[in-house]
Design a protein around this motif. Structure first.
Motif, PDB file in Angstrom:
ATOM      1  N   LEU A   1       0.825  -1.201   0.000  1.00 22.69           N
ATOM      2  CA  LEU A   1       0.000   0.000   0.000  1.00 22.69           C
ATOM      3  C   LEU A   1       0.864   1.258   0.000  1.00 22.69           C
ATOM      4  CD1 LEU A   1      -2.838  -1.031   2.477  1.00 22.69           C
ATOM      5  CD2 LEU A   1      -3.070  -0.616   0.017  1.00 22.69           C
ATOM      6  N   GLY A   2       2.000   1.192   0.693  1.00 16.55           N
ATOM      7  CA  GLY A   2       2.921   2.319   0.671  1.00 16.55           C
ATOM      8  C   GLY A   2       3.427   2.597  -0.735  1.00 16.55           C
ATOM      9  N   SER A   3       3.781   1.528  -1.465  1.00 12.35           N
ATOM     10  CA  SER A   3       4.230   1.690  -2.848  1.00 12.35           C
ATOM     11  C   SER A   3       3.099   2.215  -3.723  1.00 12.35           C
ATOM     12  CB  SER A   3       4.731   0.349  -3.398  1.00 12.35           C
ATOM     13  OG  SER A   3       5.868  -0.100  -2.695  1.00 12.35           O
ATOM     14  N   ALA A   4       1.881   1.724  -3.473  1.00 14.06           N
ATOM     15  CA  ALA A   4       0.726   2.168  -4.257  1.00 14.06           C
ATOM     16  C   ALA A   4       0.468   3.657  -4.059  1.00 14.06           C
ATOM     17  CB  ALA A   4      -0.505   1.357  -3.873  1.00 14.06           C
ATOM     18  N   LEU A   5       0.661   4.140  -2.829  1.00 10.19           N
ATOM     19  CA  LEU A   5       0.474   5.570  -2.571  1.00 10.19           C
ATOM     20  C   LEU A   5       1.478   6.403  -3.365  1.00 10.19           C
ATOM     21  CD1 LEU A   5      -0.217   5.553   1.271  1.00 10.19           C
ATOM     22  CD2 LEU A   5      -1.795   6.308  -0.512  1.00 10.19           C
ATOM     23  N   LYS A   6       2.695   5.898  -3.472  1.00 11.56           N
ATOM     24  CA  LYS A   6       3.702   6.612  -4.253  1.00 11.56           C
ATOM     25  C   LYS A   6       3.344   6.612  -5.737  1.00 11.56           C
ATOM     26  CE  LYS A   6       7.305   5.366  -0.934  1.00 11.56           C
ATOM     27  NZ  LYS A   6       8.484   4.503  -0.687  1.00 11.56           N
ATOM     28  N   ASP A   7       2.782   5.483  -6.215  1.00 15.49           N
ATOM     29  CA  ASP A   7       2.380   5.400  -7.623  1.00 15.49           C
ATOM     30  C   ASP A   7       1.155   6.257  -7.916  1.00 15.49           C
ATOM     31  OD1 ASP A   7       4.421   3.640  -8.089  1.00 15.49           O
ATOM     32  OD2 ASP A   7       3.150   1.863  -8.280  1.00 15.49           O
ATOM     33  N   ALA A   8       0.325   6.504  -6.881  1.00 15.16           N
ATOM     34  CA  ALA A   8      -0.970   7.142  -7.089  1.00 15.16           C
ATOM     35  C   ALA A   8      -0.862   8.502  -7.763  1.00 15.16           C
ATOM     36  CB  ALA A   8      -1.698   7.277  -5.743  1.00 15.16           C
ATOM     37  N   GLN A   9       0.187   9.259  -7.462  1.00 18.09           N
ATOM     38  CA  GLN A   9       0.321  10.586  -8.055  1.00 18.09           C
ATOM     39  C   GLN A   9       0.453  10.513  -9.569  1.00 18.09           C
ATOM     40  OE1 GLN A   9       4.009  12.484  -6.816  1.00 18.09           O
ATOM     41  NE2 GLN A   9       4.915  10.499  -6.353  1.00 18.09           N
ATOM     42  N   HIS A  10       1.030   9.408 -10.077  1.00 17.19           N
ATOM     43  CA  HIS A  10       1.156   9.240 -11.523  1.00 17.19           C
ATOM     44  C   HIS A  10      -0.197   8.980 -12.176  1.00 17.19           C
ATOM     45  CE1 HIS A  10       5.540   9.192 -11.294  1.00 17.19           C
ATOM     46  NE2 HIS A  10       5.439   8.363 -10.273  1.00 17.19           N
ATOM     47  N   TYR A  11      -1.163   8.531 -11.376  1.00 22.39           N
ATOM     48  CA  TYR A  11      -2.515   8.285 -11.871  1.00 22.39           C
ATOM     49  C   TYR A  11      -3.450   9.466 -11.597  1.00 22.39           C
ATOM     50  CZ  TYR A  11      -1.450   3.370 -12.827  1.00 22.39           C
ATOM     51  OH  TYR A  11      -0.934   2.204 -13.335  1.00 22.39           O
TER      52      TYR A  11
ATOM     53  N   TRP B   1      -3.738  11.219  -8.580  1.00 22.46           N
ATOM     54  CA  TRP B   1      -4.107  11.476  -7.198  1.00 22.46           C
ATOM     55  C   TRP B   1      -3.167  12.512  -6.586  1.00 22.46           C
ATOM     56  CZ3 TRP B   1      -8.439   9.881  -4.838  1.00 22.46           C
ATOM     57  CH2 TRP B   1      -9.141   8.813  -5.417  1.00 22.46           C
ATOM     58  N   ASN B   2      -3.741  13.452  -5.806  1.00 23.84           N
ATOM     59  CA  ASN B   2      -2.963  14.481  -5.141  1.00 23.84           C
ATOM     60  C   ASN B   2      -2.789  14.102  -3.680  1.00 23.84           C
ATOM     61  OD1 ASN B   2      -1.658  16.807  -4.393  1.00 23.84           O
ATOM     62  ND2 ASN B   2      -3.510  18.034  -4.247  1.00 23.84           N
ATOM     63  N   ILE B   3      -1.564  13.766  -3.280  1.00 29.66           N
ATOM     64  CA  ILE B   3      -1.280  13.388  -1.898  1.00 29.66           C
ATOM     65  C   ILE B   3      -0.564  14.565  -1.252  1.00 29.66           C
ATOM     66  CG2 ILE B   3      -0.142  11.720  -0.393  1.00 29.66           C
ATOM     67  CD1 ILE B   3      -0.324   9.727  -2.714  1.00 29.66           C
ATOM     68  N   ALA B   4      -1.301  15.280  -0.385  1.00 32.37           N
ATOM     69  CA  ALA B   4      -0.805  16.551   0.135  1.00 32.37           C
ATOM     70  C   ALA B   4       0.361  16.387   1.102  1.00 32.37           C
ATOM     71  CB  ALA B   4      -1.950  17.315   0.805  1.00 32.37           C
ATOM     72  N   GLN B   5       0.246  15.443   2.039  1.00 32.09           N
ATOM     73  CA  GLN B   5       1.264  15.335   3.075  1.00 32.09           C
ATOM     74  C   GLN B   5       2.243  14.205   2.757  1.00 32.09           C
ATOM     75  OE1 GLN B   5      -1.857  14.543   3.414  1.00 32.09           O
ATOM     76  NE2 GLN B   5      -1.975  12.434   4.110  1.00 32.09           N
ATOM     77  N   PRO B   6       3.449  14.263   3.325  1.00 27.85           N
ATOM     78  CA  PRO B   6       4.399  13.165   3.082  1.00 27.85           C
ATOM     79  C   PRO B   6       3.818  11.832   3.530  1.00 27.85           C
ATOM     80  CG  PRO B   6       5.478  15.024   4.161  1.00 27.85           C
ATOM     81  CD  PRO B   6       4.000  15.299   4.194  1.00 27.85           C
ATOM     82  N   VAL B   7       4.094  10.808   2.739  1.00 33.86           N
ATOM     83  CA  VAL B   7       3.591   9.476   3.055  1.00 33.86           C
ATOM     84  C   VAL B   7       4.568   8.785   3.986  1.00 33.86           C
ATOM     85  CG1 VAL B   7       2.965   7.230   2.124  1.00 33.86           C
ATOM     86  CG2 VAL B   7       2.398   9.307   0.844  1.00 33.86           C
ATOM     87  N   HIS B   8       4.115   8.341   5.144  1.00 35.74           N
ATOM     88  CA  HIS B   8       4.967   7.588   6.060  1.00 35.74           C
ATOM     89  C   HIS B   8       4.122   6.559   6.784  1.00 35.74           C
ATOM     90  CE1 HIS B   8       3.216  10.543   8.822  1.00 35.74           C
ATOM     91  NE2 HIS B   8       3.493   9.696   9.794  1.00 35.74           N
ATOM     92  N   HIS B   9       4.777   5.609   7.432  1.00 33.95           N
ATOM     93  CA  HIS B   9       4.089   4.514   8.097  1.00 33.95           C
ATOM     94  C   HIS B   9       4.191   4.652   9.606  1.00 33.95           C
ATOM     95  CE1 HIS B   9       3.610   0.420   9.793  1.00 33.95           C
ATOM     96  NE2 HIS B   9       2.724   0.290   8.827  1.00 33.95           N
ATOM     97  N   THR B  10       3.085   4.364  10.317  1.00 34.88           N
ATOM     98  CA  THR B  10       3.067   4.327  11.771  1.00 34.88           C
ATOM     99  C   THR B  10       2.984   2.883  12.221  1.00 34.88           C
ATOM    100  OG1 THR B  10       1.947   6.458  11.872  1.00 34.88           O
ATOM    101  CG2 THR B  10       1.871   5.100  13.855  1.00 34.88           C
ATOM    102  N   TRP B  11       3.938   2.433  13.032  1.00 37.76           N
ATOM    103  CA  TRP B  11       3.955   1.047  13.505  1.00 37.76           C
ATOM    104  C   TRP B  11       2.789   0.805  14.461  1.00 37.76           C
ATOM    105  CZ3 TRP B  11       6.890  -3.013  12.028  1.00 37.76           C
ATOM    106  CH2 TRP B  11       6.871  -4.132  12.830  1.00 37.76           C
ATOM    107  N   LYS B  12       1.943  -0.213  14.161  1.00 40.88           N
ATOM    108  CA  LYS B  12       0.794  -0.537  15.008  1.00 40.88           C
ATOM    109  C   LYS B  12       0.750  -2.033  15.269  1.00 40.88           C
ATOM    110  CE  LYS B  12      -3.142   1.260  14.040  1.00 40.88           C
ATOM    111  NZ  LYS B  12      -4.336   1.625  13.283  1.00 40.88           N
ATOM    112  N   VAL B  13       0.467  -2.383  16.504  1.00 39.65           N
ATOM    113  CA  VAL B  13       0.269  -3.776  16.876  1.00 39.65           C
ATOM    114  C   VAL B  13      -0.974  -3.871  17.735  1.00 39.65           C
ATOM    115  CG1 VAL B  13       1.208  -5.761  18.115  1.00 39.65           C
ATOM    116  CG2 VAL B  13       2.738  -4.299  16.800  1.00 39.65           C
TER     117      VAL B  13
END
Length: 487
Positions: A93-103, A105-117
């Motif tokens: 999903l992280g890679s897909a978010l990076k690809d999304a702009q090429h399709y 999609w406007n991603i306003a904020q930097p994409v990062h991951h939050t560790w959750k368990v």
């Protein structure tokens, strides 16, 4: 289980009752007792219960050296296939978010991951061939007898205890999925599918990840495909220390872990520091506490795994074993489940069907997935000789890679065929998106003895990656360019 609980309460009051009752009646308390509540054990137990048999399950998870523990369900559900696939999906999903702009999609904020368990119990050992002594965490004893016993305790990750600091400071896949905080900069030691899968999704969620390999990646898999997998991982951002092995792990004042290793190519000693060191150097069968020697169950002296025949029977006729704990069986959840069900059907359902371990499909969930069924190219050549093997192959570009201009250099497939017998397909190997979904479909045909001409008559679904398999026509022997161009 309610019956087992009532039995346990009675035994607390009269610990000698069970043996006394059995001695007087000559009968066993249960028709089937399964030791191990993982996928194979539970499948066998539930199937036996469908035949109206009295069944009991004993399950206990010994905490890992780092204190990680979980409940019923075994490795796959708790610390294996299921959390692995979910973390793999998180990375994709992280890679897909990076690809999304090429399709568009406007991603306003930097994409990062939050560790959750999110965090969503009797150890058994043999007293005699029909009797199991169970101990609770508190040390209270229960005695259970059964006509038939199935061992399905699986395996646990190995620690390289000869390496200083390995046990004190390292973790395994048992611990990774239960961490309360991000593992940070991580060193994954090992070249198994567990190693590469974990390193892949850690890289995918943005962590600095390094894999240390002593020898070849994915031993037992097709080595051409294994090389492509690691090449893609390197381009994806995973670092590799090849032909290296660790000597020691030390904890620094900063709480980071300093690892010292030997580079066999250069003959040098090197060091670096990491937040987490994860061992993925294989798994060992969980047999030590079972007291197998006392009842005559034979194991392989080198691997420790239980020796079984085609019917999953051990050297003691009424004691069986299924899953990862058995010698020579695939260490795969679906095979353990199927073997457990078929065993219960043979024991209680008047069936004679044996488990067929040939042509079992599987997938390595690395960032670019690798799925396969049947023989590797090396195994096919070893079995039939290189002159009797034809390999059809192709490099292709997934349609979804085009807009984002993603590199597809390692997207590759090959079909290994036997030249005799109308070119029966011996193995199919696929690297690319959704490899597990692709291989699962073709596995049926290969299981049924499909041939190359039959596959060429199959119409592909357009536009998919899987359709490229139905168009394979370039052989390795020809030396022609195997790159797919256009429709």
């Amino acid at each position: 289980m309610a019956a087992l609980w009532r039995r346990r309460e009675r035994l607390r009051a009269a610990p000698g009752l069970c043996r006394t009752v059995r001695a007087r009646s000559g009968k066993n308390e249960y028709d089937l007792l399964v030791i191990g509540g993982g996928s194979g054990g539970l499948a066998c137990a539930k199937e036996a219960a469908q035949f109206g048999r009295k069944v009991a399950v004993l399950d206990y998870v010994e905490p890992s050296p780092q204190g990680t523990k979980w409940g019923l369900g075994g490795t796959c559900v708790n610390v294996g296939c299921i959390p692995k696939k979910l973390m793999h999906q998180a990375a994709l999903l992280g890679s897909a978010l990076k690809d999304a702009q090429h399709y568009g999609w406007n991603i306003a904020q930097p994409v990062h991951h939050t560790w959750k368990v999110k965090y969503f119990n009797m150890k058994g050992s043999f007293s005699d061939p029909h009797t199991i002594r169970g101990l609770t965490k508190a040390g209270k004893e229960t005695i259970v007898t059964a006509e038939n016993i199935v061992i399905a305790t699986g395996g646990r990750p190995k620690y390289p205890t000869h390496i200083a600091g390995a046990l004190e400071y390292g973790i395994t896949s048992d611990d990774l999925f239960w961490l309360k905080e991000s593992p940070g900069k991580t060193l994954v030691v090992g070249a198994s599918y567990v190693s590469l899968e974990c390193a892949g999704f850690l890289t995918g969620i943005g962590l600095d990840t390094t894999v240390m390999m002593r020898s070849i990646p994915l031993r037992g898999f097709d080595q051409q495909m294994a090389s492509l997998v690691t090449e893609y991982m390197e381009s994806y951002g995973t670092k590799f220390l090849k032909r290296c092995f660790p000597n020691k792990v030390e904890k620094l004042e900063s709480n980071r872990l300093q690892v010292t290793w030997k580079n066999t190519d250069l003959g040098t000693e090197e060091t670096d520091s990491f937040d987490t060191v994860m061992w993925a150097v294989g798994r060992a069968p969980d047999t030590e506490a079972l007291n197998l020697e006392a009842v005559g169950v034979k194991t392989n002296s080198e691997t420790g795994k239980i020796i079984v025949d085609a019917s999953e029977a051990t050297s003691v006729p009424h004691i069986y074993a299924v899953g990862d704990i058995t010698e020579g069986r695939p260490e795969l959840t679906p095979t353990a489940i199927a073997a457990g069900k078929l065993l219960a059907q043979r024991l209680f359902g008047q069936s004679s069907e044996l488990m067929d371990y040939d042509n079992v499909p599987t997938t390595v969930f690395t960032p670019l997935e690798y799925g396969c069924v049947g023989l590797s190219e090396e195994a096919a050549v070893q079995c039939y000789g290189s002159d009797n093997i034809e390999v059809y192959h192709a490099y292709y570009k997934p349609l979804e890679f085009t807009v984002a201009e993603r590199d597809a250099t390692q997207c590759y497939m090959k079909m290994v065929c036997l030249q005799e017998r109308e070119q029966r397909i011996l193995g199919l190997h696929f690297i690319g998106p959704n490899a597990g979904e692709v291989i699962q479909g073709f596995a049926l045909g290969i299981k049924c003895g499909a041939t190359y001409p039959q596959l060429m008559k199959t119409i592909g679904i357009h536009p998919t990656c899987a359709e490229e398999i139905t168009k394979l026509h370039i052989t390795k022997r020809s030396g022609l360019d195997a790159t797919v161009t256009g429709c």
